[in-house]
Design a protein around this motif. Structure first.
Motif, mmCIF file in Angstrom:
data_model
loop_
_atom_site.group_PDB
_atom_site.id
_atom_site.type_symbol
_atom_site.label_atom_id
_atom_site.label_comp_id
_atom_site.label_asym_id
_atom_site.label_seq_id
_atom_site.Cartn_x
_atom_site.Cartn_y
_atom_site.Cartn_z
ATOM 1 N N THR A 195 42.384 38.027 33.692
ATOM 2 C CA THR A 195 41.973 38.144 32.292
ATOM 3 C C THR A 195 42.869 39.082 31.483
ATOM 4 N N LYS A 221 37.567 43.374 29.311
ATOM 5 C CA LYS A 221 38.248 42.169 29.777
ATOM 6 C C LYS A 221 38.184 41.998 31.296
ATOM 7 N N ILE A 270 36.797 41.298 34.945
ATOM 8 C CA ILE A 270 35.780 40.424 35.519
ATOM 9 C C ILE A 270 34.678 41.241 36.185
ATOM 10 N N PHE A 316 36.380 33.902 28.601
ATOM 11 C CA PHE A 316 36.610 34.485 29.919
ATOM 12 C C PHE A 316 36.143 33.566 31.055
ATOM 13 N N LEU A 344 38.595 31.701 33.262
ATOM 14 C CA LEU A 344 39.477 32.646 33.946
ATOM 15 C C LEU A 344 38.794 33.309 35.139
#
Length: 368
Positions: free
Chosen positions: A215, A228, A230, A245, A248
Motif C-alpha cells: 500500500t 496506509k 494493512i 486499499f 492491495l
C-alpha cells in the motif's frame, strides 16, 4: 557516575553484580536478550511529535495522549533511573511466502498465530521484577513492567540499549537475529550500570521494505504512515476499510509482515523456543473460506487467549470478506458470501457486497 541518592548503601560492585544477575534471571525466564539503559528520549520525542503533526497515527488517538509521560520516564513511573529492556523471539514457521502466494489462503501476521504475547511476557517481566525486589528487600524500590500496553517508547529504548537499530520499515532490527521478536521493559529506580552499546544502522542503501509494501505506506525511509498500513486497516481501524486499499490487501486478513519477510537481516532468523507462540488451530495455513464460515461462537472459542480476539467477530468477517473478494473466482465463495449477507452488520455487508462484485467479475471473465 552512578546515581546513589537513596541507595548509598549499594556500592558499584553490588550494582554490577545485580545487573549480571538480572541478565541471568532474564535468560532463565526465556528472554533471548536483556539490556539496561539510562533513557534519553529527546530525539525520539521530537520524531514522534513530527509524526503526529502529519496525522500518520490515523485513529490511534492514544499515540498523542498522556502528555510527556511517553518520553519523560520518571513522570510515568516515579523515580525511574533505568530501563531494563528485553526481547523474545516469536517466529514459529517459515511458510509465510507460500501462504501469501496462495490467494485462497488467509495470511495472519506471524506474531498473532499463538498465545497473546502480552500475557506471556507480562508474567515473565513481573517475575523478573519480583526477583529484583527480593534481592533488595531493604529498599523502597519504584518499579513497573510494561509490554506494549502504556506510553512507553519501546523501540528507541531498545535501540539505545543495543538490542538493534530502528530500520527503514520502522521496526527494530538486530544484526544477529533480524526483527521477529517482541519487546518488553521494566522501569526501575535502581541505578544499575548501563549497557548503551548501540548497534550501528546497517540498512545502508537497501530499500526492499519500502518497495515491497503493498500500500506504499512509507512516505520516506524510517517513517510509516499508519493510515496506509494493512496492519492498521485490519487491526486498528474500527470502520470500513477504504475501497482503494482492498485490492492491495490480497489475502492479508490480520496484520501484514511483508516488510519483515523481505528484509535481508531476517534471512535465517531463529525459530522461537516458546511453544505458546506456535500456531493454533491451523491459523498459519487456513483457507479464507473456512475461517469465514466460523460462527461467532467458534471465533470466540478458537481465538481465546489470542491477540486476534481484540478485533472482534464483525471486523474478523470484514477482513475475511476483503480476502475472499481478492481470492480466485469461485462459485463456492460467491455462494457463501451471498448466504452471509443477511446476518452481518451494515459495516460488514459493505465489504461482503464488494467481495461479491469482485467474485462475479472474475467468474464472468472465466466464463468468456
Amino acid at each position: 557516575m552512578l546515581e546513589t541518592t537513596k541507595y548509598d548503601n549499594l556500592d558499584a560492585l553490588s550494582l554490577h553484580e545485580l545487573a549480571s544477575n538480572i541478565k541471568d534471571w532474564g535468560e532463565g525466564l526465556g528472554f533471548q536478550e536483556v539490556a539496561i539503559v539510562k533513557p534519553d528520549l529527546d530525539q525520539a520525542s521530537q520524531r514522534l511529535r513530527l509524526w503526529l503533526d502529519n496525522s500518520y497515527q490515523g485513529s490511534m488517538n492514544w499515540m498523542s495522549e498522556h502528555g510527556d509521560k511517553r518520553y519523560n520516564v520518571d513522570k510515568l513511573v516515579a523515580r525511574t533511573l533505568r530501563v531494563i529492556t528485553v526481547r523474545m523471539d516469536y517466529l514459529a514457521d517459515e511458510n509465510m511466502v507460500a501462504v501469501l502466494k496462495d490467494k485462497n489462503k488467509a495470511y495472519i501476521s506471524r506474531y498473532a498465530l499463538g498465545r497473546d504475547y502480552h500475557k506471556l511476557i507480562r508474567k515473565r517481566l513481573a517475575e523478573l521484577t519480583r526477583k529484583i525486589e527480593q534481592h533488595l528487600p531493604h529498599l523502597n524500590l519504584s518499579q513497573r513492567p510494561f509490554v506494549d500496553s502504556a506510553p512507553v517508547m519501546e523501540k528507541p529504548l531498545a535501540e539505545q540499549a543495543g538490542l538493534g537499530w530502528i530500520g527503514k520499515n520502522s521496526l527494530l532490527i538486530n544484526s544477529k537475529v533480524g526483527s521477529w521478536f517482541f519487546l518488553g521493559e521494566i522501569y526501575t529506580s535502581v541505578p544499575l550500570p548501563v549497557d548503551n552499546l548501540e548497534q550501528p544502522n546497517r540498512c545502508g542503501n537497501c530499500r526492499a521494505c519500502i518497495k515491497v509494501c503493498p500500500t506504499d505506506a512509507f512516505p520516506e525511509p524510517y517513517v510509516l504512515d499508519a493510515r496506509k498500513c494493512i496492519s492498521y486497516q485490519t487491526i486498528e481501524n474500527k470502520d470500513s476499510i477504504p475501497e482503494s486499499f482492498r485490492p492491495l490487501m490480497g489475502n492479508r486478513v490480520f496484520g501484514c509482515d511483508d516488510c519483515q519477510i523481505i528484509c535481508p537481516w531476517n534471512r535465517g532468523a531463529p525459530k522461537t523456543k516458546e511453544m505458546d507462540f506456535s500456531p493454533r488451530h491451523n491459523l498459519d495455513n487456513s483457507d479464507l473460506l473456512t475461517l469465514f464460515k466460523w460462527p461467532e461462537s467458534e471465533f470466540l472459542s478458537k481465538t481465546e487467549g489470542s491477540p486476534i480476539r481484540r478485533i472482534g467477530y464483525q471486523r474478523w468477517l470484514r477482513n475475511l470478506a476483503v480476502g475472499l473478494g481478492n481470492a480466485e473466482g469461485s462459485e463456492k465463495i460467491l455462494q457463501q458470501l451471498e448466504q452471509t449477507m443477511p446476518d452481518v452488520s451494515d459495516m460488514v455487508k459493505e465489504h461482503v457486497n464488494w467481495a461479491i462484485q469482485q467474485q462475479r467479475q472474475k467468474l464472468a471473465t472465466i466464463a468468456e
